[in-house]
Design an enzyme around this catalytic site. Sequence first.
Site, short mmCIF file in Angstrom:
data_model
loop_
_atom_site.label_atom_id
_atom_site.label_comp_id
_atom_site.label_asym_id
_atom_site.label_seq_id
_atom_site.Cartn_x
_atom_site.Cartn_y
_atom_site.Cartn_z
N LYS A 14 0.39 4.60 6.78
CA LYS A 14 -0.15 5.43 5.69
C LYS A 14 0.46 6.83 5.80
O LYS A 14 1.14 7.16 6.77
CB LYS A 14 -1.68 5.55 5.79
N SER B 56 0.80 -1.23 0.00
CA SER B 56 0.00 0.00 0.00
C SER B 56 0.83 1.28 0.00
O SER B 56 0.31 2.34 -0.34
CB SER B 56 -0.95 0.01 1.20
#
Length: 273
Positions: free
Chosen positions: A143, A70
């Site tokens: 993230k 990701s």
Amino acid sequence: MAHDPDSAHAEAEDSHKDRVREERVRDERGVGARLGGAVRETVVVLAMALTLSFVVKTFLIQAFFIPSESMQNTLLVGDRVVVSKLTPGPFELKRGDIVVFADPGDWLSPTPVTNRGAVLNGLRDAMMFVGLLPDTSEGHLIKRVIGMPGDHVQCCDAEGRLLVNGEPIEESAYLKPGVNPSDMEFDITVPSGRMWVMGDNRSDSSDSRYHDPGGTGSDGSVPLDLVVGKAVVTVWPFDRAGRLSTHEDVFSQVPDAGSNRSLGLPVREPHSS
């Protein structure tokens, strides 16, 4: 009385043997004392090292293992990163920071744990607990922070760029090449005490966008108190080791949340003298 040379020799030999035995006992005791001292010193040093490692892991820094794609190409599967627990805290969390945070709730699918046997499993867990091994990242995500409390985050303008408080941001510095800023439209305001996060590989990142069914930002945003810390460096593999950039320049023109500009209201320029 006549002197018996054989008797005198025997006495001398017995005396010599006694001295040898006494010296041997003293030597054995000395070796035992030195060995015992070395063992005690080693135990003390190990205990201090484990305690220091645990304190450092708990309050200062912690290593994490990257398990998914990701955050490509900023972080690759198998990378090890060091996370500073001083952010947030003494140091302020900012847009652009890469953060590790606990799962806000059902963001992660259950991951099978490799079973190496009770002894090795216990040793692995103990070493992770004190900080001697990087955390497997189970139950945590990593993230990039796109929006802070009060920020208005939108996708997208006519050029396909995200807007933060009305300002388009150019993210090519960290987005995975060939990936759009977002293929999903959204228009949210980050609630107080929360942050809006997105992966650098937007086509393969289950981030805030996919956990906000109401479309308001209240569900997809992440509580700040779930943040473990800010990822600051990659330490493994060695050929990828280096500092992780927050790319402050990307967000340098973003106005403060709640300003006229961020609300889309006309801004009165000051008169020149």
